[in-house]
Design an enzyme around this catalytic site. Sequence first.
Site, PDB file in Angstrom:
ATOM      1  N   ARG A 125      -3.540   7.992 -10.272  1.00  0.00           N
ATOM      2  CA  ARG A 125      -4.760   8.093 -11.087  1.00  0.00           C
ATOM      3  C   ARG A 125      -6.010   8.460 -10.271  1.00  0.00           C
ATOM      4  O   ARG A 125      -7.043   8.782 -10.826  1.00  0.00           O
ATOM      5  CB  ARG A 125      -4.973   6.765 -11.843  1.00  0.00           C
ATOM      6  CG  ARG A 125      -3.962   6.551 -12.952  1.00  0.00           C
ATOM      7  CD  ARG A 125      -3.903   5.096 -13.416  1.00  0.00           C
ATOM      8  NE  ARG A 125      -3.055   4.275 -12.544  1.00  0.00           N
ATOM      9  CZ  ARG A 125      -2.857   2.960 -12.707  1.00  0.00           C
ATOM     10  NH1 ARG A 125      -3.452   2.319 -13.697  1.00  0.00           N
ATOM     11  NH2 ARG A 125      -2.082   2.293 -11.879  1.00  0.00           N
ATOM     12  N   GLY A 181       8.621   0.529  -6.964  1.00  0.00           N
ATOM     13  CA  GLY A 181       7.944  -0.590  -7.620  1.00  0.00           C
ATOM     14  C   GLY A 181       7.544  -1.699  -6.654  1.00  0.00           C
ATOM     15  O   GLY A 181       7.991  -1.742  -5.507  1.00  0.00           O
ATOM     16  N   THR A 182       6.707  -2.601  -7.163  1.00  0.00           N
ATOM     17  CA  THR A 182       6.140  -3.636  -6.286  1.00  0.00           C
ATOM     18  C   THR A 182       7.189  -4.646  -5.807  1.00  0.00           C
ATOM     19  O   THR A 182       7.095  -5.150  -4.681  1.00  0.00           O
ATOM     20  CB  THR A 182       4.975  -4.365  -6.985  1.00  0.00           C
ATOM     21  OG1 THR A 182       5.343  -4.668  -8.336  1.00  0.00           O
ATOM     22  CG2 THR A 182       3.725  -3.503  -7.016  1.00  0.00           C
ATOM     23  N   GLY A 198      -1.456  -6.146 -15.917  1.00  0.00           N
ATOM     24  CA  GLY A 198      -0.409  -6.981 -16.487  1.00  0.00           C
ATOM     25  C   GLY A 198      -1.050  -8.195 -17.154  1.00  0.00           C
ATOM     26  O   GLY A 198      -2.024  -8.738 -16.644  1.00  0.00           O
ATOM     27  N   ASN A 220     -30.420  26.139  25.631  1.00  0.00           N
ATOM     28  CA  ASN A 220     -29.392  25.404  26.378  1.00  0.00           C
ATOM     29  C   ASN A 220     -28.062  26.129  26.414  1.00  0.00           C
ATOM     30  O   ASN A 220     -27.198  25.773  27.187  1.00  0.00           O
ATOM     31  CB  ASN A 220     -29.197  24.006  25.772  1.00  0.00           C
ATOM     32  CG  ASN A 220     -28.775  24.069  24.318  1.00  0.00           C
ATOM     33  OD1 ASN A 220     -29.099  25.027  23.613  1.00  0.00           O
ATOM     34  ND2 ASN A 220     -28.069  23.062  23.868  1.00  0.00           N
ATOM     35  N   GLN A 259       8.317   1.924   2.894  1.00  0.00           N
ATOM     36  CA  GLN A 259       9.097   1.797   1.667  1.00  0.00           C
ATOM     37  C   GLN A 259       9.435   3.193   1.162  1.00  0.00           C
ATOM     38  O   GLN A 259       8.551   3.971   0.842  1.00  0.00           O
ATOM     39  CB  GLN A 259       8.284   1.045   0.598  1.00  0.00           C
ATOM     40  CG  GLN A 259       9.049   0.879  -0.710  1.00  0.00           C
ATOM     41  CD  GLN A 259       8.118   0.608  -1.888  1.00  0.00           C
ATOM     42  OE1 GLN A 259       6.895   0.766  -1.785  1.00  0.00           O
ATOM     43  NE2 GLN A 259       8.682   0.223  -3.017  1.00  0.00           N
ATOM     44  N   TYR A 272     -36.782  22.481  19.335  1.00  0.00           N
ATOM     45  CA  TYR A 272     -35.376  22.151  19.572  1.00  0.00           C
ATOM     46  C   TYR A 272     -35.254  21.668  21.006  1.00  0.00           C
ATOM     47  O   TYR A 272     -35.550  22.394  21.959  1.00  0.00           O
ATOM     48  CB  TYR A 272     -34.458  23.360  19.348  1.00  0.00           C
ATOM     49  CG  TYR A 272     -33.043  23.025  19.784  1.00  0.00           C
ATOM     50  CD1 TYR A 272     -32.375  21.959  19.194  1.00  0.00           C
ATOM     51  CD2 TYR A 272     -32.416  23.722  20.800  1.00  0.00           C
ATOM     52  CE1 TYR A 272     -31.099  21.596  19.605  1.00  0.00           C
ATOM     53  CE2 TYR A 272     -31.135  23.371  21.223  1.00  0.00           C
ATOM     54  CZ  TYR A 272     -30.493  22.307  20.618  1.00  0.00           C
ATOM     55  OH  TYR A 272     -29.242  21.946  21.034  1.00  0.00           O
ATOM     56  N   ALA A 303       0.828  -1.212   0.000  1.00  0.00           N
ATOM     57  CA  ALA A 303       0.000   0.000   0.000  1.00  0.00           C
ATOM     58  C   ALA A 303       0.862   1.261   0.000  1.00  0.00           C
ATOM     59  O   ALA A 303       0.505   2.265   0.588  1.00  0.00           O
ATOM     60  CB  ALA A 303      -0.918  -0.010   1.217  1.00  0.00           C
TER      61      ALA A 303
HETATM   62  C1  UD1 Z   1      -0.077  -4.114 -10.594  1.00  0.00           C
HETATM   63  C2  UD1 Z   1       0.725  -5.191 -11.311  1.00  0.00           C
HETATM   64  C3  UD1 Z   1      -0.079  -5.671 -12.523  1.00  0.00           C
HETATM   65  C4  UD1 Z   1      -1.439  -6.156 -12.064  1.00  0.00           C
HETATM   66  C5  UD1 Z   1      -2.177  -5.106 -11.228  1.00  0.00           C
HETATM   67  C6  UD1 Z   1      -3.402  -5.713 -10.616  1.00  0.00           C
HETATM   68  C7  UD1 Z   1       3.063  -4.585 -10.988  1.00  0.00           C
HETATM   69  C8  UD1 Z   1       4.275  -3.972 -11.595  1.00  0.00           C
HETATM   70  N1  UD1 Z   1       1.973  -4.627 -11.749  1.00  0.00           N
HETATM   71  O1  UD1 Z   1      -0.214  -3.032 -11.502  1.00  0.00           O
HETATM   72  O2  UD1 Z   1       0.620  -6.710 -13.177  1.00  0.00           O
HETATM   73  O3  UD1 Z   1      -2.219  -6.504 -13.203  1.00  0.00           O
HETATM   74  O4  UD1 Z   1      -1.336  -4.631 -10.170  1.00  0.00           O
HETATM   75  O5  UD1 Z   1      -4.170  -4.778  -9.911  1.00  0.00           O
HETATM   76  O6  UD1 Z   1       3.129  -5.053  -9.875  1.00  0.00           O
HETATM   77  N2  UD1 Z   1       2.986  -0.366  -4.470  1.00  0.00           N
HETATM   78  C9  UD1 Z   1       3.901  -0.255  -3.449  1.00  0.00           C
HETATM   79  N3  UD1 Z   1       5.114   0.276  -3.723  1.00  0.00           N
HETATM   80  C10 UD1 Z   1       5.482   0.680  -4.967  1.00  0.00           C
HETATM   81  C11 UD1 Z   1       4.529   0.571  -6.003  1.00  0.00           C
HETATM   82  C12 UD1 Z   1       3.290   0.027  -5.731  1.00  0.00           C
HETATM   83  O7  UD1 Z   1       3.625  -0.614  -2.318  1.00  0.00           O
HETATM   84  O8  UD1 Z   1       6.614   1.144  -5.127  1.00  0.00           O
HETATM   85  C13 UD1 Z   1       1.655  -0.911  -4.156  1.00  0.00           C
HETATM   86  C14 UD1 Z   1       0.523   0.027  -4.520  1.00  0.00           C
HETATM   87  O9  UD1 Z   1       0.206   0.867  -3.425  1.00  0.00           O
HETATM   88  C15 UD1 Z   1      -0.594  -0.932  -4.850  1.00  0.00           C
HETATM   89  C16 UD1 Z   1       0.118  -2.165  -5.371  1.00  0.00           C
HETATM   90  O10 UD1 Z   1       1.449  -2.068  -4.926  1.00  0.00           O
HETATM   91  O11 UD1 Z   1      -1.341  -1.278  -3.695  1.00  0.00           O
HETATM   92  C17 UD1 Z   1       0.086  -2.238  -6.910  1.00  0.00           C
HETATM   93  O12 UD1 Z   1       0.684  -1.062  -7.434  1.00  0.00           O
HETATM   94  P1  UD1 Z   1       0.034  -0.254  -8.623  1.00  0.00           P
HETATM   95  O13 UD1 Z   1       0.916   0.874  -8.937  1.00  0.00           O
HETATM   96  O14 UD1 Z   1      -1.380  -0.002  -8.378  1.00  0.00           O
HETATM   97  O15 UD1 Z   1       0.205  -1.334  -9.777  1.00  0.00           O
HETATM   98  P2  UD1 Z   1      -0.696  -1.544 -11.066  1.00  0.00           P
HETATM   99  O16 UD1 Z   1      -0.259  -0.629 -12.123  1.00  0.00           O
HETATM  100  O17 UD1 Z   1      -2.117  -1.556 -10.704  1.00  0.00           O
HETATM  101 CA    CA Z   2      -3.292  -1.083  -8.926  1.00  0.00          CA
END
Ligand code: UD1
Ligand code: CA
Length: 476
Positions: free
Chosen positions: A10, A74-75, A136, A382, A69, A362, A4
């Site tokens: 967006r 990235g994830t 993805g 009051n 983080q 009231y 999260a």
């Molecule tokens: C991600 C997936 C995508 C999948 C989609 C499903 C990746 C690169 N892509 O895309 O394949 O189809 O979810 O909903 O993982 N987050 C972090 N730290 C970061 C970036 C993101 O904690 O540095 C968290 C976000 O808060 C979110 C989740 O990871 O809860 C997914 O990130 P988001 O940027 O929404 O990825 P999508 O583009 O939706």
């Molecule tokens: Ca997402």
Amino acid sequence: MILAAGKGTRMKSSRPKVLHSIAGAPMIDYVLEAAGRLHPRSTAVVVGHQAEVVAAALAGRPGLTVVVQEPQAGTAHALLTTQGLLGQATGVLLLLSGDVPLLSATTLKSLIEHHLSANAAATVVTAVVEDPRGYGRIIRSGEQIAHIVEDKDASSAERGIQEINAGIYAFRLQGLYETVRNISAQNAQGEHYLPDLVALYRKRGLRVETFTVANPDEIRGINSRVELAAASRLVRLAKNTALMESGVTLEDPATTYVDRDVTVGADTVIHPCVFLEGRTTIGAGCEIHSGARIVNSQIGDRVTVYNHCVIEDSAIANDASVGPFARLRKDARIGPHAKVGNFVEVKKTTIGTKSKAMHLSYIGDAIVGEGVNIGAGTITCNYDGTAKHQTTIESGAFIGSDSQLIAPVTVGKDAYVGTGTTIREDVPPGALAVSAGKQRNIEGWVEKTRFLTPNWAWGPSERAPERERLRSSARS
Ligand code: UD1
Ligand code: CA
């Protein structure tokens, strides 16, 4: 583990995405609740963008670890930040996304069962969807998953693939972090993508499974307000369906807005355009009419809420009725069989059994006993500009219309307050209180002054000449 930390660009919001609410509860609550049902050994949430705000919203939840983080690269990078926490652990890591709130615990259980029985190193949740844009895509070689390509990196042929990555995974913890560390950021977004783990695992000959959900609605990711609204609609629809199945009549489920945590008893009838919010409970056999909004309130059995009432942080006992157009707030407590009528505001007040305030009043900071009648236009004064004071109206008292009770003040048991009285001092039990002076009638006053136009001259236009004559003679 729940990711999260992302910015949620967006959403175009100053509020962290996972705190946006769906049917009265923040998005992340849904994820935490589903996770909680699996009784995990430990739960962690990765926060980053507006970390303090998200962490504050999560504070006080037992057994939850918050990991920060920084930066949000990235994830895969997000997962890496938890290495200190889980790097040495064994077992299964269930990785959830804070923005995928509709996943059910049942689905998650099946995912883990599938993952364990296949003895996989990783299992990716997928879904086949009508509109795969933004997700993805799952690239298969034969039956097997080969890799995942992000929407932004996909070729136009790959974009045609309708099987998508839900962003939910089960991982074998052993060896996970070593591989995640090798994920590069050579892609359209310059981020470390967790889905790239699939290709790395496959290259090393590790087993990667997919688990395809039966209902693609469950894995909807929420990235925009439009998707937020769509998810809310699904949650509300499910809530309404569950209510109807439990014996509640919803005359029009499409316009009945019931928050996730609201409960409603059997044989209650809810008319169209009703809002039941927060931690509201409604008993059995009630009738809630159109336009009512009830927030964080407890309603007993057989209660009638007439049209357009706004009820917040209040309680209504069995067999009472309120409205239409009543306003109950800040701990208004309406007793059994009591009646609160139209344009009556009740605040921080207890109204006893069978008492009535039917019109335009009231009543604030008051204790009203049983069987009290409060006449139209009664006001508890009051507030003296500095402090709030209490009014006590004991059982059986009668308050005549258009009276003001200047608090602190007590009207005793069975006392009677005459119409139009300003009560500044306590009224003893059984006494009559009157404060208005004796009425004087001045005979012929109107004719003499001709200052006012008599009532009889008003009305239909055929009286206009008479009216004009009177007016001009009054002017002269
Ligand atoms: C991600 C997936 C995508 C999948 C989609 C499903 C990746 C690169 N892509 O895309 O394949 O189809 O979810 O909903 O993982 N987050 C972090 N730290 C970061 C970036 C993101 O904690 O540095 C968290 C976000 O808060 C979110 C989740 O990871 O809860 C997914 O990130 P988001 O940027 O929404 O990825 P999508 O583009 O939706
Ligand atoms: Ca997402």
